[in-house]
Design an enzyme around this catalytic site. Structure first.
Site, short mmCIF file in Angstrom:
data_model
loop_
_atom_site.label_atom_id
_atom_site.label_comp_id
_atom_site.label_asym_id
_atom_site.label_seq_id
_atom_site.Cartn_x
_atom_site.Cartn_y
_atom_site.Cartn_z
CD GLU B 209 -14.04 -23.73 1.67
OE1 GLU B 209 -13.02 -24.31 1.27
OE2 GLU B 209 -14.03 -22.89 2.56
CG HIS B 247 -11.55 -21.55 4.54
ND1 HIS B 247 -11.62 -22.24 3.37
CD2 HIS B 247 -10.26 -21.23 4.72
CE1 HIS B 247 -10.41 -22.33 2.84
NE2 HIS B 247 -9.56 -21.72 3.65
#
Lengths: 367, 289
Positions: B209, B247
């Site tokens: 990501e 995150h």
């Protein structure tokens, strides 16, 4: 959590690092009286963004009237989207040299790294790399005096200056560690009459460690909705589209947004309902999404630690208690999938099996 | 073969009496994991799912000699829990806990390095060697034995991709969750090195990501060291800079860690990058059929 400059400086002072004499003010008159205490001063807007200088957010003043006028001007400003509500009036320093000193957390190395340069005062990104000393510190050792000496050698600081700098550096590392900082930055670290003074301070505290840093004043930079989501323990970011999204897991939520984009839709938010969210928390997340008044709600759940029956129960609860007047597109697979689907069936809602179908349907319904 | 854990691994569960600990102990047992002991301070002497519970790691270790541990310990106590496990000499430690202070994470990882142990996570879904051992919280019905090694930052997204692969007829050798936090014990490179050497793995899938530079570094490693085919999917293409997407690591800051930079680095290393999650299984077909 980013701290305002004046809060960061209070922390520095608490660890024995010298800061300029100064006062936080909220009204122009206070600036004038602060001047009378301090003398020739610099007035700095307290906002959570860099580049204040370039935005005209810093003023030098030489008499109380000037202080009052400039403070009046600065207090009306908006810098980088932040409204100026507070100013720091500080004594103007005699600047002999300007250095840069920071400790940052390097996620890739998994070490704190000391970043320092004798070319301070400007944006560190503009300093050529050969003038920056980068020194990783093993967490198992912590910053030791011998490391500080080596850093001074690389900076070409000698004798008393090296000693003085090492002292500041060791104090700063203690602050970094004891206050759970992700970043501490002093730029410039001013050398004034043989002493180092922190003329600016940027400090970011690890949000996950706030439970043991309770004495710090909370600084809020979120929108109202983001604030509410945070209180609910959800990771939520507002975006500008019309498809409200709830997914479990940050990666999944991001991929959901990407897929909505791919099929031509516009997501209204990022919402990670978290791992292991129970019925109550999921219901609150849904209510939050309803409050954003979207065209469509897309729920994308791949249960791992999250249980599909919990999510379905939460949805059934919200449906019972609230009037849901927008289409909801559901996808529900993973842990306890059968039970979850059954709960949805009982209230006449069907769930898709794949993320693609769900995203396509959501985009179609959003028109 | 498999990496990190296999059918012989003896597992200890820390925080076994908590909600998550008990639930996932049941799940791991259902998958066939050989759980030998549990630890929960103050709860020693109990049984959870017929597994004996101990007050301390040392006492559990003396009795059962576990060689891997999984922690469901609340964030404020996780650092202590990991150090306790390291002290007992356990070499594979999975930390599921979310929200651990980053300084604590750095400490535990640094101590693990000194002890020659690995920490998977924090904030990870764990590790699973299909058909052999599950040390994590993943919905395991999707993990059947096969030739694909998986390494991911994100849990749910990797379940999605593993489920797609299974649907297409491809099982997994070992799947490893690096964890969603800024500081985690294993990097993509660490896991890819193991998968490259693993005889059961024929194809490597990485699920990354935006944010950080771990994918770029992995690209560099792959270019010079990896002969097996690698497929990647990266989340966060549409994420605006400066916004932290859940995150801790998933944030584009100072132009670093952008989607484009990662795709470019990976493609120049010969990695096939899927545009959407379900395309991973289409690409796998090209390599495995």
């Amino acid at each position: 959590m980013k701290l305002y400059e004046y809060m960061g400086k209070d922390l520095l002072a608490g660890f024995g690092i010298t800061i300029p004499q100064g006062k936080v003010v909220c009204h122009p008159q206070e600036a004038a009286s602060a001047f009378k205490e301090i003398g020739p001063a610099v007035i700095k807007t307290q906002v959570l963004t860099g580049k204040r200088g370039k935005a005209g957010g810093i003023a030098f003043v030489n008499n109380p009237r000037e202080a009052q006028n400039e403070a009046g001007r600065l207090l009306g400003m908006t810098i980088g989207g932040f409204k100026v509500e507070r100013l720091l009036v500080e004594s103007k320093l005699q600047i002999d040299r300007e250095l840069y000193l920071a400790i940052v957390l390097d996620g890739t190395l998994r070490y704190p790294v000391v970043l320092t340069s004798t070319r301070g005062g400007m944006d560190i990104e503009e300093v050529p790399p050969e003038f920056i000393v980068k020194y990783p510190v093993r967490p198992s050792l912590g910053l030791q005096p011998f490391m500080a000496r080596e850093i001074c050698r690389r900076l070409d600081l000698k004798a008393d200056l090296a000693k003085e700098f090492s002292t500041v550096l060791l104090k700063l590392y203690r602050l970094f560690k004891e206050r759970d900082a992700e970043l501490v930055e002093i730029n410039p670290l001013v050398l004034s009459k043989g002493r180092f003074i922190a003329a600016d301070a940027k400090v970011t505290i690890d949000d996950d460690a706030l439970f043991r840093q309770k004495d710090l004043v909370k600084v809020e930079e979120r929108t109202d909705l983001e604030k509410k989501a945070h209180e609910l323990g959800l990771a939520f970011v507002e975006l500008d589209g019309d498809i409200a999204v709830m997914a479990n897991g940050a990666g999944m939520a991001m991929a959901t947004l990407d897929m909505i984009h791919y099929y031509g839709g516009r997501p209204a938010n990022f919402l990670d309902a978290g791992g292991g969210a129970g019925v109550e928390q999921t219901a609150q997340a849904l209510e939050l999404l309803l409050a954003t008044k979207p065209r469509v709600i897309m729920i994308n759940i791949f249960g791992g630690i999250t249980r599909c029956d919990d999510v379905a129960n939460a949805f059934a609860k919200v449906k019972r208690e609230k009037n849901i007047n927008v289409p909801v597109v559901f996808r529900l697979v993973g842990t306890n999938e059968e039970a979850g689907r059954k709960i949805l069936d009982d209230i006449g809602v069907s769930a898709y099996g794949t993320m693609r179908e769900t995203a396509q349907k959501a985009v179609e319904l959003a028109g | 073969m498999a990496i990190f854990i296999d059918e012989n691994t003896r597992v200890m569960v820390q925080g076994i009496t908590g909600n998550q600990g008990t639930f996932h102990t049941k799940q791991m047992l259902a998958y066939g994991t050989n759980i030998v002991a549990g630890v929960s301070p103050g709860k020693g002497g109990r049984m959870v799912e017929k597994i004996p519970v101990y007050d301390t790691v040392e006492s559990a270790f003396l009795e059962h000699k576990p060689d891997a541990a999984i922690l469901f310990v609340p964030a404020p106590f996780a650092r202590d829990g990991v150090l306790e496990t390291l002290s007992a000499g356990i070499k594979v430690i999975v930390v599921v806990t979310e929200g651990i202070p980053v300084h604590d994470a750095m400490d535990m990882i640094a101590m693990a390095r000194l002890s020659g142990a690995i920490v998977v996570g924090p904030n990870t879904f764990g590790v699973i060697s299909s058909g052999k051992c599950k040390l994590g919280i993943m919905p395991h019905q999707y993990y059947v034995q096969g030739p694909v090694g998986v390494v991911a930052r994100s849990g749910t997204l990797s379940y999605e991709i593993v489920a797609n692969l299974k649907e297409a007829g491809y099982g997994t050798s070992t799947a490893v969750g690096l964890g969603g936090d800024r500081v985690v014990g294993l990097s993509f490179t660490d896991v890819i090195r193991e998968l490259e050497a693993d005889s059961e793995t024929e194809l490597i899938v990485m699920v990354g990501e935006i944010g950080g530079t771990a994918e770029e570094e992995a690209a560099h490693y792959i270019k010079n060291n990896v002969k097996k085919p690698v497929i990647a999917y990266l989340a966060g293409k549409s994420a605006p800079p400066g916004k932290r997407m859940g995150h801790a690591g998933a944030i584009i800051e100072r132009g670093q860690g952008t989607f484009q930079a990662k795709v470019q680095a990976l493609e120049s290393a010969g990695v096939r990058v899927a545009e959407l999650p379900f395309e991973v299984s289409y690409l796998a077909k090209e390599f495995l059929d």
